[in-house]
Motif scaffolding. Structure first.
Motif, PDB file in Angstrom:
ATOM      1  N   SER A 131       0.837  -1.198   0.000  1.00 48.49           N
ATOM      2  CA  SER A 131       0.000   0.000   0.000  1.00 48.49           C
ATOM      3  C   SER A 131       0.874   1.251   0.000  1.00 48.49           C
ATOM      4  O   SER A 131       2.091   1.170   0.162  1.00 48.49           O
ATOM      5  CB  SER A 131      -0.886   0.001   1.243  1.00 48.49           C
ATOM      6  OG  SER A 131      -0.098   0.289   2.379  1.00 48.49           O
ATOM      7  N   SER A 132       0.226   2.390  -0.160  1.00 42.48           N
ATOM      8  CA  SER A 132       1.019   3.615  -0.259  1.00 42.48           C
ATOM      9  C   SER A 132       1.729   3.927   1.053  1.00 42.48           C
ATOM     10  O   SER A 132       2.855   4.401   1.068  1.00 42.48           O
ATOM     11  CB  SER A 132       0.127   4.787  -0.673  1.00 42.48           C
ATOM     12  OG  SER A 132      -0.968   4.868   0.193  1.00 42.48           O
ATOM     13  N   PHE A 133       1.067   3.633   2.168  1.00 43.14           N
ATOM     14  CA  PHE A 133       1.734   3.850   3.455  1.00 43.14           C
ATOM     15  C   PHE A 133       2.955   2.938   3.587  1.00 43.14           C
ATOM     16  O   PHE A 133       3.999   3.329   4.082  1.00 43.14           O
ATOM     17  CB  PHE A 133       0.771   3.601   4.616  1.00 43.14           C
ATOM     18  CG  PHE A 133      -0.160   4.746   4.845  1.00 43.14           C
ATOM     19  CD1 PHE A 133       0.299   5.909   5.442  1.00 43.14           C
ATOM     20  CD2 PHE A 133      -1.483   4.671   4.455  1.00 43.14           C
ATOM     21  CE1 PHE A 133      -0.547   6.974   5.655  1.00 43.14           C
ATOM     22  CE2 PHE A 133      -2.335   5.729   4.647  1.00 43.14           C
ATOM     23  CZ  PHE A 133      -1.875   6.882   5.259  1.00 43.14           C
ATOM     24  N   GLU A 134       2.770   1.699   3.129  1.00 42.94           N
ATOM     25  CA  GLU A 134       3.898   0.771   3.196  1.00 42.94           C
ATOM     26  C   GLU A 134       5.036   1.230   2.294  1.00 42.94           C
ATOM     27  O   GLU A 134       6.196   1.204   2.685  1.00 42.94           O
ATOM     28  CB  GLU A 134       3.424  -0.643   2.816  1.00 42.94           C
ATOM     29  CG  GLU A 134       2.595  -1.278   3.921  1.00 42.94           C
ATOM     30  CD  GLU A 134       1.861  -2.540   3.472  1.00 42.94           C
ATOM     31  OE1 GLU A 134       1.524  -3.352   4.330  1.00 42.94           O
ATOM     32  OE2 GLU A 134       1.612  -2.694   2.262  1.00 42.94           O
ATOM     33  N   TRP A 135       4.681   1.686   1.104  1.00 46.93           N
ATOM     34  CA  TRP A 135       5.730   2.210   0.215  1.00 46.93           C
ATOM     35  C   TRP A 135       6.492   3.321   0.900  1.00 46.93           C
ATOM     36  O   TRP A 135       7.721   3.352   0.899  1.00 46.93           O
ATOM     37  CB  TRP A 135       5.122   2.747  -1.089  1.00 46.93           C
ATOM     38  CG  TRP A 135       4.886   1.718  -2.147  1.00 46.93           C
ATOM     39  CD1 TRP A 135       3.703   1.473  -2.776  1.00 46.93           C
ATOM     40  CD2 TRP A 135       5.835   0.808  -2.720  1.00 46.93           C
ATOM     41  NE1 TRP A 135       3.851   0.467  -3.687  1.00 46.93           N
ATOM     42  CE2 TRP A 135       5.154   0.038  -3.678  1.00 46.93           C
ATOM     43  CE3 TRP A 135       7.194   0.575  -2.507  1.00 46.93           C
ATOM     44  CZ2 TRP A 135       5.781  -0.954  -4.426  1.00 46.93           C
ATOM     45  CZ3 TRP A 135       7.815  -0.411  -3.246  1.00 46.93           C
ATOM     46  CH2 TRP A 135       7.117  -1.164  -4.198  1.00 46.93           C
ATOM     47  N   THR A 136       5.737   4.262   1.496  1.00 45.20           N
ATOM     48  CA  THR A 136       6.397   5.407   2.120  1.00 45.20           C
ATOM     49  C   THR A 136       7.343   4.943   3.219  1.00 45.20           C
ATOM     50  O   THR A 136       8.421   5.497   3.409  1.00 45.20           O
ATOM     51  CB  THR A 136       5.348   6.356   2.724  1.00 45.20           C
ATOM     52  OG1 THR A 136       4.227   6.399   1.856  1.00 45.20           O
ATOM     53  CG2 THR A 136       5.914   7.735   2.938  1.00 45.20           C
TER      54      THR A 136
END
Lengths: 509, 543
Positions: free
Chosen positions: B471-476
């Motif tokens: 997810s985008s949070f994980e990517w960040t």
């Protein structure tokens, strides 16, 4: 020479009113409480608690002025001494009593007990403690100790209609009398050998010991008085009264017993050990008493902790914990004896300072823990640890504060308890001999064991789900809130900046 | 500006999180966004100050303590508030404030049961106070306080947000570490009372005690004091046989707890060896080093074999930590500049890589609801990006050249070829062989895990499950770590350059053998005679 002695004996002792002012304030408060209780109608009887609280706070004023004036006041030819040490502990006892009053107001008020008598007895005990801080004479010391003990026998049995409370009072009374008898016997032997009741200075026990060494009879006498004190401070193997008494007594009284009354015993022990058997070149006596205290310390820590592990009732757990904490407080005594036996007193002084610091910190955190116990019991009517299940979800602040007190008792930084443990370790490592290091390691292992049972209520409060149906936050009366806020503030502030109390310990010795 | 920053930077790095925690506690529990926002801002501000420190740090004098602040704290016991950083602590401090930010980002939508972000984030911030504080403290008592502060937050993280066996794991974690730190405190006190620092007397100051190098303490006492320090730090690392708390704690801890535990908390132990045990008691270190080396290689092999026996992904990674920390400790045990540099690199690399592996394990658990290796499979099919990241991290972890893990492992093994401090060469070369076998085993268990989790087809029970890829949070949260793993793999000097002088001067100096030339002959260490002279002094005095 003879003439000089004669004039000294017949001269009227100078009475230093200032030095006695704190004690006099307490006496006046006692009288006012008694009279007020007589005059006030029943539903106004709670006002005696306010009078008591005001009187206690009032007694702090002369303590402040005395501390400000700085010098040590020696009264009655050295039988009563008011210096930094006495003043620091007087302030401690008075504040501890003040917190106890805050804990008691609603407990006593709602429980249909006798208000006036309760506070009167409390004040008498505090008066005894206040005298104890200055006592430098066997007789003064004994009288002060009994002035502490006798009111607390009655206070322990204050829940008249409760069998456990009656048992608590009777047990406490019998043990108290037994210990007094042993102690008196020891005192009489000391007097018989040394011909003195004064602890230090000219014509004193320590002077005799420094000139004549320690005869076997003196060693026996010291041993007997130490056993008497061991009962008072509930050191193992003379501790078995404590859990029953603590559980049966009204909880505010238990808090008072476990803090102020215990501290009274420790102050007596400091006075007799330090001033009688250590200072004034009496250190040869140290070898006859430090092994006894070493054993008391090691046993109290270990057995107190092991017994606490098995408790399911929080008051009993805190009772055994206070036995163990008493063991930790005995460690610097052993350290002082080990270090002082060789000569210079610096290490013994800092060890005695450690006891004072430990007492101050222990007082704050233990009173705080009992304050929360009282607050929770208002809802649950129970002291079982299982009744703390899920407290964090019901009253988060109360649970966090209880966690702070328990963590502090366990010695986890940055709550004040760490510093108490630290100065204790410091004194024993400073003493440095093999016996000292061994006691240090025993203490270290015990401080780990201790966390296991201190963590049990924490785990119940925070890890478990609430079992009770009523999940509205617990309503806590104002005085109890004040007590909790005060003790929490001390535990946190001193934990971060221990210099505050460390300085007191340093000034005292 | 200049002086203001220099005297406040470290204090702010340590205490901004404390302020943040206080604010979080004041925000009502329902306002979750505000709580998360405050926490993120706090950790970012902390990271900001750390980065500013990185920029203002004088890299020509990494062996000098910089940004040093000394204030009175507890005069009665002669303890001061003394914080400073040098080349040894700087990478650790950076790692700590960096990982914390990523943990906050990762947990944004990932709060494990029973949720309650307020308590979770407040604990996280208090944890950061302890971690950052430990790496900058230059006074033994201050160090002890920060070292202990991390215990309670982690205890609660595991105990409240952990798995089914959380109560047992949390109390076990706590009691083990508490036992170690109690003995450690006794040793600190013994250092205070026994070591006579010329011109100062008794002190808790870590710099002075390091310079004194245990002078005036007889060898047997040194050995005892070192023993106390050893147990305190070895439990934290953890070294075999004190490691048993670690698999339980890791398995039960929530993802973020595991990440912080692996990335930072374990490093407190190894950092303690490098910063306190070795420099303060070099003579005792020489006597203890063969045993430390032995336990380290046992840990390497035992951890590896333990991995192969695991059925739970997180538990496997936990055992791999035991093995990897074995390499770090082996590097330290060689008492060489080379080995200790490698150890510090290994600490950072392990922090990044194993932290990352725990993140992935957390996401796998989140998606599949299980970490059982026998039930997992086909991650590359269902969530290819996550599968590739797992593969990448497994490669990094097994020490593939070009990635960060290599520079922690390989030089540590290499340094055992020629140990310092007059240690037995045959013994350490034996250790070298065993450790080399350990690297092979590491490849074995990591690839085995990768095969189980990522390769093949998904098991029937999850065949139709909808698995979210990264997810985008994980990517960040993950991209910065992945980039760093590559960057450090390609430019190992990013760390070696910072640590080398400091290690040479402060940790390894007493152990340099007479017949080997110092790494950098021109290097003059601050506050002490140059290395050659120090060597002469110590060997002269010790003989």
């Amino acid at each position: 020479m003879l003439l000089a002695v004669a004039t000294e004996v017949i001269s009227t002792p100078k009475f230093d009113w200032h030095a006695f002012a704190p004690d006099l304030v307490l006496v006046v408060t006692m009288v006012v409480v008694l009279v007020a209780d007589l005059l006030l109608p029943d539903r106004e009887a709670w006002r005696t608690s306010s009078i008591t609280a005001l009187g206690l706070l009032g007694a702090l004023i002369p303590i402040a002025t005395l501390a400000h004036s700085g010098h040590e006041r020696i009264l009655f030819d050295g039988a009563y001494v008011v210096g930094h040490y006495a003043l620091a502990l007087k302030a401690f006892f008075i504040l501890a009593a003040y917190i106890t009053v805050l804990l008691s107001v609603d407990y006593i008020g709602e429980g249909d007990y006798y208000n006036g008598e309760f506070y009167f007895l409390l004040l008498v005990a505090v008066f005894g403690m206040s005298i104890m801080t200055g006592a430098r004479d066997l007789i003064t010391l004994f009288v002060a100790l009994e002035t502490i003990s006798i009111p607390t026998f009655v206070l322990a049995a204050f829940r008249k209609h409760d069998r456990a409370s009656n048992e608590a009072g009777v047990k406490y009374y019998l043990i108290g009398v037994l210990s007094s008898a042993l102690m008196l016997y020891g005192f009489s032997l000391i007097y018989g050998v040394t011909g003195a009741t004064k602890l230090s200075g000219p014509h004193s026990i320590s002077e005799y010991l420094s000139q004549h060494g320690t005869e076997p009879l003196v060693a026996v006498a010291i041993f007997l008085s130490l056993v008497g004190f061991a009962f008072k401070v509930s050191a193992v193997p003379f501790h078995f009264w404590a859990p029953d008494t603590y559980e049966g007594a009204p909880t505010p009284v238990t808090a008072f017993l476990s803090v102020a009354s215990k501290a009274g015993g420790f102050v007596a022990l400091i006075n007799i050990i330090y001033f009688g058997f250590l200072t004034g070149n009496a250190h040869s006596a140290a070898n006859s008493w430090w092994p006894v205290l070493w054993v008391f310390a090691a046993l109290s820590m270990t057995l107190g902790n092991l017994a606490a592990l098995r408790q399911t009732n929080i008051v009993r757990m805190l009772a055994y914990s206070s036995v163990a904490q008493g063991g930790f407080m005995l460690v610097p005594f052993a350290a002082a004896g080990i270090a002082g036996a060789d000569g210079p007193l610096e290490k013994a002084n800092s060890a005695m300072g450690a006891v004072v610091v430990y007492l101050l910190i222990y007082g704050a955190m233990n009173l705080g823990a009992f304050a929360v116990v009282i607050a929770v019991a208002r809802r649950t009517r129970s002291a079982e640890i299982s009744s703390y299940d899920g407290l964090f979800q019901i009253s988060p602040t109360l649970a966090v504060v209880m966690g702070v007190f328990l963590a502090s008792l366990a010695g986890i930084p940055f709550f004040a308890g760490w510093f108490a443990k630290f100065v204790m370790f410091r004194s024993i490592i400073d003493a440095g001999t093999g016996w000292a290091i061994a006691l240090g390691i025993i203490a270290a292992v015990n401080s780990v064991i201790a966390f296991f049972y201190y963590a049990r209520p924490i785990r119940a409060m925070i890890f478990h789900e609430p079992t009770a149906d009523d999940r509205t936050p617990i309503v806590i009366p104002q005085p109890l809130v004040a007590a909790i806020v005060l003790t929490t503030a001390v535990v946190v502030v001193v934990g971060i900046y221990p210099q505050l109390f460390a300085r007191v310990g340093q000034l005292a010795f | 500006m200049h002086s203001w920053f220099d005297s406040w930077a470290l204090t702010l790095v340590v205490f901004i999180p404390a302020i943040g925690a206080a604010i979080v506690m004041l925000i009502p529990r329902e306002r979750e966004d505000a709580i998360k926002g405050v926490t993120l801002v706090t950790t970012l501000a902390t990271l900001g100050f750390t980065i500013a420190t990185l920029f203002r740090f004088n890299y020509d004098k990494t062996s000098t303590l910089q940004f040093s602040v000394t204030k009175n704290w507890i005069d009665v016991i002669n303890s001061h508030y003394h914080v400073a950083v040098d080349g040894i602590s700087l990478p650790m401090l950076a790692l700590s404030s960096f990982i914390t930010v990523l943990c906050v980002i990762y947990s944004w939508n990932h709060f494990p049961e029973p949720h309650n972000p307020k308590a979770f984030l407040a604990l996280l911030l208090i944890l950061e106070v302890g971690m950052n504080g430990t790496f900058v403290a230059q006074d033994l008592i201050l160090f002890f306080i920060f070292f202990e502060i991390v215990l309670l937050p982690m205890f609660f993280m595991i105990g409240v947000w952990g798995g089914p066996n959380r109560e047992y794991a949390s109390i076990k974690f706590f009691l083990f570490t508490l036992f170690g730190s109690a003995l450690m405190l006794l040793s600190f006190l013994a250092l205070y009372f026994k070591v006579d620092v010329p011109g100062v007397g008794h002190t808790f100051d870590m710099v002075l005690l390091s310079h004194a190098a245990g002078s005036g303490v007889v060898h047997s006492t040194q050995l005892l004091i070192f023993g106390g320090l050893f147990i305190g730090f070895a439990i934290k690392v953890p070294m075999f046989p004190f490691h048993t708390w670690l698999p339980d704690a890791h398995t039960e801890a929530p993802t973020v707890g595991s990440v912080l535990l692996a990335a930072i908390l374990l490093k407190l132990g190894t950092y303690g060896f490098i910063r306190i045990a070795l420099p303060m008691l070099p003579e005792a270190a020489k006597s203890w080093a063969p045993w430390i080396g032995l336990l380290a290689v046992i840990g390497i092999i035992y951890g590896a074999l333990g991995c192969l026996a695991q059925t739970d992904m997180k538990r496997l990674i936990a055992f791999s930590s035991v093995a990897h920390m074995g390499f770090v400790m082996l590097g330290i045990a060689t008492l060489t500049t080379f080995g200790i540099n490698a150890a510090i690199f290994g600490m950072v690399a392990h922090g990044l890589i194993t932290g990352m592996l725990f993140f992935i394990a957390g996401s796998v658990q989140h998606n599949y609801g299980t970490r059982e290796l026998s039930r997992l499979g086909g991650l590359l099919k269902q969530a290819p990006k996550m599968g590739w990241i797992l593969g990448f991290c497994a490669m990094a972890s097994l020490g593939l050249p070009g990635l960060a893990g290599f520079w922690g492992e390989f030089p540590a093994v290499l340094s055992t070829f020629n140990p310092g401090g007059d240690l037995s060469q045959p013994l350490f070369r034996t250790y070298m062989v065993i450790a080399a076998i350990g690297t092979v085993l590491a490849a074995g268990y990591l690839l085995w895990m990768l095969q189980k989790v990522a390769f093949g087809l998904p098991k029937p029970e999850f065949a139709d499950a909808h698995i979210h890829d990264v997810s985008s949070f994980e990517w960040t949260a993950w991209v910065p770590i992945l980039l760093l793993i590559v960057a450090l793999g390609i430019f190992p000097n990013l760390i070696f350059r910072v640590t080398d002088d400091a290690v040479t001067c402060q940790t390894a100096a007493p152990f340099v053998s007479k017949d080997t030339t110092p790494v950098s002959p021109t290097l003059v260490c601050p506050g002490s005679p140059n290395p050659a002279q120090t060597t002469a002094q110590v060997t002269g005095g010790g003989g």
